[in-house]
Design a protein around this motif. Structure first.
Motif, mmCIF file in Angstrom:
data_model
loop_
_atom_site.group_PDB
_atom_site.id
_atom_site.type_symbol
_atom_site.label_atom_id
_atom_site.label_comp_id
_atom_site.label_asym_id
_atom_site.label_seq_id
_atom_site.Cartn_x
_atom_site.Cartn_y
_atom_site.Cartn_z
ATOM 1 N N LEU A 177 117.873 -24.566 63.051
ATOM 2 C CA LEU A 177 118.190 -25.582 63.018
ATOM 3 C C LEU A 177 118.995 -25.887 61.678
ATOM 4 C CD1 LEU A 177 113.614 -26.275 62.288
ATOM 5 C CD2 LEU A 177 114.641 -26.289 64.469
ATOM 6 N N VAL A 178 119.744 -27.221 62.478
ATOM 7 C CA VAL A 178 120.534 -27.581 61.440
ATOM 8 C C VAL A 178 120.080 -29.143 61.608
ATOM 9 C CG1 VAL A 178 122.950 -28.177 61.841
ATOM 10 C CG2 VAL A 178 122.034 -25.799 63.111
ATOM 11 N N ALA A 179 120.243 -29.669 60.057
ATOM 12 C CA ALA A 179 119.736 -30.738 59.597
ATOM 13 C C ALA A 179 120.158 -31.324 60.844
ATOM 14 C CB ALA A 179 120.954 -30.900 58.009
ATOM 15 N N GLY A 180 119.526 -32.782 60.897
ATOM 16 C CA GLY A 180 119.870 -34.259 61.949
ATOM 17 C C GLY A 180 119.470 -33.287 62.943
ATOM 18 N N ASP A 181 119.056 -32.210 63.554
ATOM 19 C CA ASP A 181 118.028 -31.793 64.792
ATOM 20 C C ASP A 181 116.689 -33.150 64.871
ATOM 21 O OD1 ASP A 181 120.454 -29.702 65.856
ATOM 22 O OD2 ASP A 181 118.862 -28.021 65.301
ATOM 23 N N VAL A 182 116.682 -33.397 66.175
ATOM 24 C CA VAL A 182 115.528 -33.013 66.771
ATOM 25 C C VAL A 182 115.089 -32.617 66.754
ATOM 26 C CG1 VAL A 182 114.292 -35.304 68.122
ATOM 27 C CG2 VAL A 182 116.839 -36.002 66.867
ATOM 28 N N ILE A 183 113.665 -32.304 66.244
ATOM 29 C CA ILE A 183 112.580 -31.704 67.056
ATOM 30 C C ILE A 183 111.456 -32.119 67.291
ATOM 31 C CG2 ILE A 183 113.635 -29.697 65.467
ATOM 32 C CD1 ILE A 183 112.280 -29.346 63.275
ATOM 33 N N PRO A 184 110.464 -31.266 68.788
ATOM 34 C CA PRO A 184 108.982 -31.274 68.472
ATOM 35 C C PRO A 184 108.141 -31.295 67.233
ATOM 36 C CG PRO A 184 109.167 -29.635 69.438
ATOM 37 C CD PRO A 184 110.689 -30.252 69.111
ATOM 38 N N VAL A 185 106.845 -31.839 66.889
ATOM 39 C CA VAL A 185 106.367 -32.070 65.520
ATOM 40 C C VAL A 185 104.700 -31.541 65.648
ATOM 41 C CG1 VAL A 185 104.747 -32.717 63.770
ATOM 42 C CG2 VAL A 185 107.906 -32.963 64.004
ATOM 43 N N PHE A 186 104.318 -30.718 66.346
ATOM 44 C CA PHE A 186 103.182 -30.699 66.613
ATOM 45 C C PHE A 186 101.865 -30.220 65.648
ATOM 46 C CE2 PHE A 186 106.228 -26.927 68.733
ATOM 47 C CZ PHE A 186 105.949 -28.031 70.122
ATOM 48 N N ILE A 187 101.919 -30.320 63.927
ATOM 49 C CA ILE A 187 100.503 -30.604 63.724
ATOM 50 C C ILE A 187 101.598 -30.760 62.034
ATOM 51 C CG2 ILE A 187 98.820 -29.639 62.073
ATOM 52 C CD1 ILE A 187 98.692 -27.498 64.850
ATOM 53 N N GLN A 188 100.540 -32.026 61.360
ATOM 54 C CA GLN A 188 101.028 -32.007 59.596
ATOM 55 C C GLN A 188 99.584 -31.204 58.496
ATOM 56 O OE1 GLN A 188 102.150 -35.919 59.445
ATOM 57 N NE2 GLN A 188 101.641 -35.998 56.831
ATOM 58 N N SER A 189 100.040 -30.430 58.398
ATOM 59 C CA SER A 189 98.765 -30.281 57.533
ATOM 60 C C SER A 189 99.100 -30.365 55.898
ATOM 61 C CB SER A 189 98.637 -28.418 57.790
ATOM 62 O OG SER A 189 98.028 -28.267 56.242
ATOM 63 N N ASN A 190 98.391 -31.134 55.538
ATOM 64 C CA ASN A 190 98.766 -31.874 53.929
ATOM 65 C C ASN A 190 97.916 -30.789 53.369
ATOM 66 O OD1 ASN A 190 99.336 -34.461 54.823
ATOM 67 N ND2 ASN A 190 97.859 -35.188 55.551
ATOM 68 N N ILE A 191 96.744 -30.100 53.510
ATOM 69 C CA ILE A 191 96.385 -29.320 52.836
ATOM 70 C C ILE A 191 97.461 -28.468 52.437
ATOM 71 C CG2 ILE A 191 94.686 -27.185 52.507
ATOM 72 C CD1 ILE A 191 92.960 -28.826 54.045
ATOM 73 N N GLY A 192 98.160 -27.581 53.783
ATOM 74 C CA GLY A 192 99.646 -26.843 53.503
ATOM 75 C C GLY A 192 100.699 -27.102 53.127
ATOM 76 N N LYS A 193 100.283 -28.851 53.442
ATOM 77 C CA LYS A 193 101.663 -29.396 53.182
ATOM 78 C C LYS A 193 103.349 -28.246 53.944
ATOM 79 C CE LYS A 193 101.010 -30.855 48.482
ATOM 80 N NZ LYS A 193 100.263 -30.725 48.071
ATOM 81 N N VAL A 194 102.477 -28.976 55.305
ATOM 82 C CA VAL A 194 103.517 -28.466 56.332
ATOM 83 C C VAL A 194 103.246 -28.919 57.543
ATOM 84 C CG1 VAL A 194 104.034 -25.166 55.064
ATOM 85 C CG2 VAL A 194 102.327 -26.408 57.215
ATOM 86 N N TYR A 195 104.979 -29.309 58.500
ATOM 87 C CA TYR A 195 104.797 -29.306 59.864
ATOM 88 C C TYR A 195 105.203 -27.935 60.308
ATOM 89 C CZ TYR A 195 105.826 -34.247 58.001
ATOM 90 O OH TYR A 195 105.845 -35.563 57.747
ATOM 91 N N VAL A 196 103.932 -27.316 61.606
ATOM 92 C CA VAL A 196 104.211 -26.889 62.428
ATOM 93 C C VAL A 196 105.383 -27.716 63.722
ATOM 94 C CG1 VAL A 196 103.123 -25.590 64.297
ATOM 95 C CG2 VAL A 196 101.890 -25.468 62.041
ATOM 96 N N VAL A 197 105.757 -26.928 63.807
ATOM 97 C CA VAL A 197 107.616 -28.121 64.681
ATOM 98 C C VAL A 197 108.123 -26.191 65.382
ATOM 99 C CG1 VAL A 197 108.377 -29.012 62.549
ATOM 100 C CG2 VAL A 197 109.511 -27.134 63.185
ATOM 101 N N GLY A 198 108.471 -27.533 66.464
ATOM 102 C CA GLY A 198 109.366 -27.008 67.357
ATOM 103 C C GLY A 198 111.340 -25.675 67.208
ATOM 104 N N ALA A 199 110.650 -24.534 66.851
ATOM 105 C CA ALA A 199 112.396 -24.289 67.268
ATOM 106 C C ALA A 199 112.953 -23.687 67.512
ATOM 107 C CB ALA A 199 111.732 -23.061 65.009
ATOM 108 N N GLY A 200 113.995 -22.686 67.561
ATOM 109 C CA GLY A 200 114.006 -21.907 68.443
ATOM 110 C C GLY A 200 115.327 -22.185 68.779
ATOM 111 N N PRO A 201 115.917 -21.493 69.661
ATOM 112 C CA PRO A 201 117.024 -22.451 70.690
ATOM 113 C C PRO A 201 116.154 -23.327 71.212
ATOM 114 C CG PRO A 201 117.250 -19.966 70.548
ATOM 115 C CD PRO A 201 116.580 -20.485 69.824
ATOM 116 N N ASP A 202 115.336 -22.532 71.815
ATOM 117 C CA ASP A 202 114.901 -23.818 73.069
ATOM 118 C C ASP A 202 113.212 -24.116 72.657
ATOM 119 O OD1 ASP A 202 112.495 -21.453 72.562
ATOM 120 O OD2 ASP A 202 112.545 -20.685 74.441
#
Length: 169
Positions: A13-38
């Motif tokens: 992942l590079v700054a400026g990449d557009v990625i799918p976001v699957f889940i937002q966790s406000n408890i964990g303060k994270v997004y679960v996103v699609g990463a890797g080359p594909d």
């Protein structure tokens, strides 16, 4: 969809990449996103590391705004270097950098000159994002600016149309 604010090379992942976001966790303060080359690998990223958008087209438009600054990062040369709310040495301090701390250059901007003694310091005001998500303005005099693709130093030069990053070969 989201736009990556800070590169994560171990997940392609590079700054400026557009990625799918699957889940937002406000408890964990994270997004679960699609990463890797594909973009099929799912990873958790801190909320500050991704800017969420309502559609892929809006995310692509926001990513285009990264422009020439997409790969520019810097390290603080001194301990305690301030990050300010506005590009002015008297503006409210929002953060203090540690020596060697990494930050991403978001843009260059016009600001009040920084004076040492009777002469202005060489450099320019940069809009920055720190490695923990703080944002503000930092004067470039005490920053080592570099392009993440080469790991080498980069110089910021001003052109008539405004500041443009120019890579040192």
């Amino acid at each position: 969809y989201g736009v990556v604010n800070w590169s994560v090379p171990e997940h392609s992942l590079v700054a400026g990449d557009v990625i799918p976001v699957f889940i937002q966790s406000n408890i964990g303060k994270v997004y679960v996103v699609g990463a890797g080359p594909d973009r099929k690998e799912r990873v958790e990223l801190p909320l500050w590391q991704v800017t969420l958008h309502k559609s892929a087209s809006k995310a692509r438009k926001a990513a285009a705004a990264f422009g020439d600054y997409r790969h520019l990062y810097a390290r603080a040369k001194v301990d305690g270097l301030p990050v300010r709310a506005q590009p002015d040495n008297t503006a409210r301090q929002v953060y203090r950098l540690r020596e060697g701390q990494k930050l991403r250059i978001v843009a260059a901007g016009e600001g009040a000159p920084v004076i040492a003694g009777n002469a202005p310091l060489e450099g320019e005001w940069l809009s920055v994002l720190t490695d923990d998500g703080s944002v503000g303005w930092c004067f470039s005099y005490n920053l080592d600016v570099y392009d993440e693709r080469s790991g080498g130093d980069a110089q910021l030069a001003s052109a008539e149309s405004g500041p443009d990053p120019v890579l040192d070969s």
